[in-house]
Every structure is written in structure tokens, then in C-alpha cells.
Design an enzyme around this catalytic site. Structure first.
Site, PDB file in Angstrom:
ATOM      1  N   CYS A  73       1.003  -0.977   0.047  1.00  0.00           N
ATOM      2  CA  CYS A  73      -0.592  -0.249  -0.127  1.00  0.00           C
ATOM      3  C   CYS A  73       0.807   1.321   0.144  1.00  0.00           C
ATOM      4  O   CYS A  73       1.333   1.006   0.733  1.00  0.00           O
ATOM      5  CB  CYS A  73      -1.196  -0.263   0.782  1.00  0.00           C
ATOM      6  SG  CYS A  73      -1.904   1.695   1.734  1.00  0.00           S
TER       7      CYS A  73
ATOM      8  N   CYS B 174      -0.082   3.796  -6.694  1.00  0.00           N
ATOM      9  CA  CYS B 174      -1.042   2.540  -6.021  1.00  0.00           C
ATOM     10  C   CYS B 174      -1.091   1.164  -6.618  1.00  0.00           C
ATOM     11  O   CYS B 174      -1.224   1.406  -8.249  1.00  0.00           O
ATOM     12  CB  CYS B 174      -2.199   3.887  -6.206  1.00  0.00           C
ATOM     13  SG  CYS B 174      -3.816   2.645  -5.875  1.00  0.00           S
TER      14      CYS B 174
END
Ligand code: DGL
Length: 257
Positions: free
Chosen positions: A69, A178
Site C-alpha cells: 500500500c 497505487c
């Protein structure tokens, strides 16, 4: 055993890369879907999720954690990594290092709003490639689309086109800042000039994970993954089958705060 966490499905792109790199360690994957999307939350909230995710993985006695993440790593760069008895591989730091010998000069990074706000990607890339011109673009609408299972839809195609239109002229590389975005790669490929290289940091993160495993002397595993989510385990299982082809991994519901 390795731990891996993400706010949701994005970590599947990192898991895929780990397996493609030949990493056989068993993996415990925690998807914090109850708090997704991270990118729209405050730094304090994201830092709290990071602490909780590492504690959950720690309970599973992992030998190391592969952060999947970016948003949590961006926040940790500024607010510090929680103390853990195991090593944590920061995906933004890894991605930055991978630009050490880059031929690219104008690099665009698409990421969540919180990641872009932090500026962590530009700092990490410029530390390795001082000549690079790095431009960060926030794409907050993409993560919810992927989480809703709409990555293959026309809505997703249009949303990606709008993001692609924001790339400055002369961009020669696009970084998926991302982990959810590589699941939209077909739309980025369609929207971008084919001369723009699309870079998925999961590849460098998997190579770094292999080095870490060797350095720590972690014993090989059976390439099994156990999935935990505090969201909908059935929807998550469908996504696991779809994006990784893993038909054996069990998905369990986890109740968190
Ligand atoms: N996939 C995560 C990342 O790489 C978080 C996305 C989100 O939940 O906003 O940043």
C-alpha cells in the site's frame, strides 16, 4: 512466512509479482477493506490503519512484511514506521531505488490523493535519479472503481482516459503509484502514447522481497496464500480468483476496529 497488506484488492498485484518472481514463501494477506479507500483519509487515520495492519500481521508470526500500500508508505515516510519485530519493505522506497539507472527524464506518477499530497514519490525517485522531472497526479476515483469490481467497465475506461489526459507533454514514463492501478493497465495502455513506458513498482518490490528473504534466511514455503479481509470475504474471493488465478487460497473474514 511473509505478511502483505493493502487497503483492498491492490495488494493482489504485488502478490502476483511475488509469485512471478518465484517467491514460494507462504503469504498472509490482510485487506483492510473496511477503511478503503485510504487515499481520501487524513494522515493520522492512515497512520492508525498502518499500525493496526502491522499488528494483525504480527499476530500471524510473519518473518517479514511486504507493504503493498503506497499510501501507507507515503504517510510513514513523514510520520515514521511503527516499531515491529520484523522487517517491513516500503514499496515507495523500493520504487525510488529502482530508478537509479533510469533512461527516463519526464516521469509521471499516478497515485492516491494522500500519496500525492505527501510528495514521497517525487522525493524517492529524485533521490535515485536527480535529473528526473517528476510530476505527480492524484486519481482518487480509480480505487473505489476497482474495489466495486468495475475495473473492466466503460466507466473505468473513461476514468483512466481522464487521468491520462493530465500527463504533461513529453512524459516518457508513467509509474503506478497505487497498487490498484495495474488492474486498470489495459485502459492505461489504450489511453497512452505507446512510447510512454508503464512502470509497476510491484516488480521492483518483488525483487527486493527476494533479496530480503535471502538476507533473513527465511525458509521456502509452499506458495500458499491465506487471505483475511474486514470487508466482504465472498467478493474478495471472487477478486482473488479473477486477478491471481489462485483457486486454493482461503479467504476469511476478520473483525477489526
Ligand atoms: N492500494 C493502496 C495504495 O497503493 C491504497 C489505495 C487506497 O485505498 O486509496 O496506495
Amino acid at each position: 512466512m511473509l505478511g502483505l497488506y493493502d487497503s483492498g484488492l491492490g495488494g493482489l498485484t504485488v502478490l502476483r509479482a511475488l509469485r512471478a518472481a518465484g517467491i514460494t514463501q507462504d503469504v498472509v494477506y490482510f485487506a483492510d477493506q473496511a477503511h478503503s479507500p485510504y487515499g481520501d483519509k487524513t494522515e493520522a487515520a492512515i497512520h492508525g490503519y498502518l499500525r493496526d495492519n502491522l499488528a494483525i500481521l504480527g499476530e500471524q508470526r510473519v518473518g517479514a512484511v511486504v507493504a503493498a500500500c503506497n499510501t501507507s508508505c507515503a504517510v510513514a515516510e513523514r510520520y515514521g514506521w511503527p516499531e515491529t519485530p520484523f522487517a517491513v519493505l516500503d514499496i515507495i522506497a523500493t520504487a525510488g531505488r529502482s530508478f537509479a539507472r533510469t533512461p527516463h527524464r519526464r516521469i509521471a506518477v499516478v497515485a492516491t490523493a494522500a500519496t500525492v499530497r505527501s510528495g514521497a514519490y517525487a522525493r524517492a525517485i529524485r533521490a535515485a535519479a536527480p535529473h528526473a522531472d517528476v510530476h505527480e497526479i492524484a486519481a482518487p476515483e480509480l480505487v473505489p472503481l476497482v474495489e466495486r469490481g468495475e475495473a473492466g467497465t466503460d466507466t473505468a475506461r473513461r476514468a483512466v482516459r481522464e487521468v491520462a489526459a493530465q500527463l504533461p507533454g513529453g512524459t516518457d514514463a508513467l509509474v503506478y503509484g497505487c497498487t490498484h492501478y495495474p488492474l486498470l493497465d489495459r485502459w492505461f495502455a489504450a489511453a497512452l502514447d505507446p512510447r510512454i513506458e508503464r512502470i509497476d513498482p510491484a516488480v521492483a518490490q518483488a525483487a527486493a522481497a527476494a533479496e530480503l528473504i535471502a538476507r533473513l534466511g527465511l525458509a521456502p514455503g509452499s506458495s500458499a496464500t491465506s487471505y483475511y479481509t474486514n470487508g466482504d470475504p465472498h467478493a474478495f474471493e471472487t477478486a482473488v480468483r479473477r486477478w491471481t488465478g489462485d483457486t486454493a487460497g482461503r479467504v476469511e473474514a476478520l473483525v477489526t476496529r
